[in-house]
Scaffold this motif. Structure first.
Motif, mmCIF file in Angstrom:
data_model
loop_
_atom_site.group_PDB
_atom_site.id
_atom_site.type_symbol
_atom_site.label_atom_id
_atom_site.label_comp_id
_atom_site.label_asym_id
_atom_site.label_seq_id
_atom_site.Cartn_x
_atom_site.Cartn_y
_atom_site.Cartn_z
ATOM 1 N N ARG A 40 0.765 -1.164 0.077
ATOM 2 C CA ARG A 40 0.025 0.105 -0.046
ATOM 3 C C ARG A 40 0.841 1.145 -0.005
ATOM 4 N NH1 ARG A 40 -2.997 -3.014 3.612
ATOM 5 N NH2 ARG A 40 -2.117 -1.833 5.598
ATOM 6 N N GLU A 41 1.844 1.097 0.808
ATOM 7 C CA GLU A 41 2.824 2.343 1.060
ATOM 8 C C GLU A 41 3.503 2.716 -0.427
ATOM 9 O OE1 GLU A 41 5.324 1.863 4.105
ATOM 10 O OE2 GLU A 41 4.184 1.974 5.562
ATOM 11 N N ARG A 42 3.777 1.439 -1.079
ATOM 12 C CA ARG A 42 4.324 1.569 -2.523
ATOM 13 C C ARG A 42 3.474 2.264 -3.502
ATOM 14 N NH1 ARG A 42 9.524 1.381 -5.286
ATOM 15 N NH2 ARG A 42 8.827 1.347 -7.455
ATOM 16 N N ALA A 43 2.153 1.755 -3.501
ATOM 17 C CA ALA A 43 1.174 2.126 -4.196
ATOM 18 C C ALA A 43 0.900 3.774 -4.107
ATOM 19 C CB ALA A 43 -0.029 1.402 -4.251
ATOM 20 N N GLU A 44 1.111 4.113 -2.968
ATOM 21 C CA GLU A 44 0.901 5.780 -2.454
ATOM 22 C C GLU A 44 2.107 6.522 -3.117
ATOM 23 O OE1 GLU A 44 -0.883 9.226 -0.614
ATOM 24 O OE2 GLU A 44 -1.692 7.270 -1.292
ATOM 25 N N LEU A 45 3.282 5.932 -2.782
ATOM 26 C CA LEU A 45 4.714 6.489 -3.359
ATOM 27 C C LEU A 45 4.319 6.604 -4.832
ATOM 28 C CD1 LEU A 45 7.387 7.547 -2.735
ATOM 29 C CD2 LEU A 45 8.083 5.289 -2.994
ATOM 30 N N GLU A 46 3.974 5.550 -5.397
ATOM 31 C CA GLU A 46 3.838 5.532 -7.032
ATOM 32 C C GLU A 46 2.846 6.772 -7.277
ATOM 33 O OE1 GLU A 46 3.107 1.438 -8.077
ATOM 34 O OE2 GLU A 46 5.067 1.099 -7.797
ATOM 35 N N ARG A 47 1.973 6.622 -6.659
ATOM 36 C CA ARG A 47 0.977 7.614 -7.066
ATOM 37 C C ARG A 47 1.373 9.046 -6.659
ATOM 38 N NH1 ARG A 47 -3.156 10.490 -5.150
ATOM 39 N NH2 ARG A 47 -3.024 10.398 -3.068
ATOM 40 N N VAL A 48 2.043 9.615 -5.777
ATOM 41 C CA VAL A 48 2.460 10.856 -5.649
ATOM 42 C C VAL A 48 4.107 11.159 -6.169
ATOM 43 C CG1 VAL A 48 0.528 11.107 -3.801
ATOM 44 C CG2 VAL A 48 3.005 10.457 -3.088
ATOM 45 N N ALA A 49 4.762 10.314 -6.254
ATOM 46 C CA ALA A 49 6.224 10.654 -6.192
ATOM 47 C C ALA A 49 7.131 9.836 -6.661
ATOM 48 C CB ALA A 49 6.946 10.767 -4.835
ATOM 49 N N LEU A 50 6.605 8.859 -7.744
ATOM 50 C CA LEU A 50 7.401 7.856 -8.516
ATOM 51 C C LEU A 50 8.629 8.450 -9.455
ATOM 52 C CD1 LEU A 50 7.997 4.887 -8.811
ATOM 53 C CD2 LEU A 50 6.371 4.858 -10.662
ATOM 54 N N PRO A 51 8.209 9.440 -10.381
ATOM 55 C CA PRO A 51 9.344 9.869 -11.162
ATOM 56 C C PRO A 51 10.568 10.300 -10.300
ATOM 57 C CG PRO A 51 7.072 10.673 -11.744
ATOM 58 C CD PRO A 51 6.968 9.870 -10.477
ATOM 59 N N GLU A 52 10.546 10.848 -9.453
ATOM 60 C CA GLU A 52 11.646 11.362 -8.534
ATOM 61 C C GLU A 52 12.159 10.198 -7.711
ATOM 62 O OE1 GLU A 52 14.466 13.638 -7.426
ATOM 63 O OE2 GLU A 52 13.009 14.350 -8.646
ATOM 64 N N HIS A 53 11.435 9.194 -7.331
ATOM 65 C CA HIS A 53 11.903 8.256 -6.550
ATOM 66 C C HIS A 53 12.636 7.320 -7.481
ATOM 67 C CE1 HIS A 53 12.062 4.965 -3.541
ATOM 68 N NE2 HIS A 53 11.650 3.971 -4.550
ATOM 69 N N LEU A 54 12.403 7.157 -8.642
ATOM 70 C CA LEU A 54 13.101 6.063 -9.578
ATOM 71 C C LEU A 54 14.308 6.485 -10.221
ATOM 72 C CD1 LEU A 54 10.238 4.693 -11.806
ATOM 73 C CD2 LEU A 54 11.352 3.540 -9.865
ATOM 74 N N LYS A 55 14.536 7.931 -9.918
ATOM 75 C CA LYS A 55 16.117 8.420 -10.230
ATOM 76 C C LYS A 55 17.123 7.898 -9.441
ATOM 77 C CE LYS A 55 13.932 12.550 -12.249
ATOM 78 N NZ LYS A 55 13.894 14.030 -11.849
ATOM 79 N N THR A 56 16.787 7.432 -8.266
ATOM 80 C CA THR A 56 17.985 7.132 -7.425
ATOM 81 C C THR A 56 17.747 5.555 -6.600
ATOM 82 O OG1 THR A 56 17.489 9.352 -6.451
ATOM 83 C CG2 THR A 56 19.595 8.090 -5.782
ATOM 84 N N LYS A 57 18.483 4.838 -6.590
ATOM 85 C CA LYS A 57 18.506 3.597 -5.731
ATOM 86 C C LYS A 57 18.640 3.886 -4.314
ATOM 87 C CE LYS A 57 18.505 0.570 -9.262
ATOM 88 N NZ LYS A 57 17.572 -0.556 -9.389
ATOM 89 N N ARG A 58 17.906 3.210 -3.561
ATOM 90 C CA ARG A 58 18.043 3.668 -1.942
ATOM 91 C C ARG A 58 17.891 2.134 -1.370
ATOM 92 N NH1 ARG A 58 15.517 9.122 -1.799
ATOM 93 N NH2 ARG A 58 14.453 9.292 -3.800
ATOM 94 N N ASN A 59 18.523 2.349 -0.096
ATOM 95 C CA ASN A 59 18.214 1.174 0.672
ATOM 96 C C ASN A 59 17.203 1.440 1.681
ATOM 97 O OD1 ASN A 59 18.639 2.790 3.042
ATOM 98 N ND2 ASN A 59 20.810 2.940 3.068
#
Length: 86
Positions: free
Chosen positions: A36-55
């Protein structure tokens, strides 16, 4: 489900499980919450989030920031709507 998304959910679910004190038999709950958290993240901020790999810790922080930002935006929108109605 792509590998990066699956890995993110897996790491987040593990973090949730650890934060809950490593309870036995609740893995499905933690997985669903992470999904659910990932779905929310994808809904609001995915393009920025995909630019960097994160732990997983960074991913947790990114999720919290994205969700908080979305909540703030909704709150401001609701305030403007209620002011306009008056």
């Amino acid at each position: 489900m792509d590998d990066e998304r699956q890995e993110w959910i897996s790491k987040r679910a593990y973090g949730l499980w650890e934060a809950a004190g490593r309870p036995h038999g609740r893995d499905h709950e933690h997985w669903e919450q992470a999904a659910r958290e990932r779905a929310e993240l994808e809904r609001v901020a995915l393009p920025e989030h995909l630019k960097t790999k994160r732990n997983s810790g960074e991913a947790d922080d990114a999720t919290r920031r994205a969700v908080a930002s979305n909540r703030n935006t909704r709150s401001e929108s609701n305030i403007r709507k209620s002011s306009a109605v008056r």
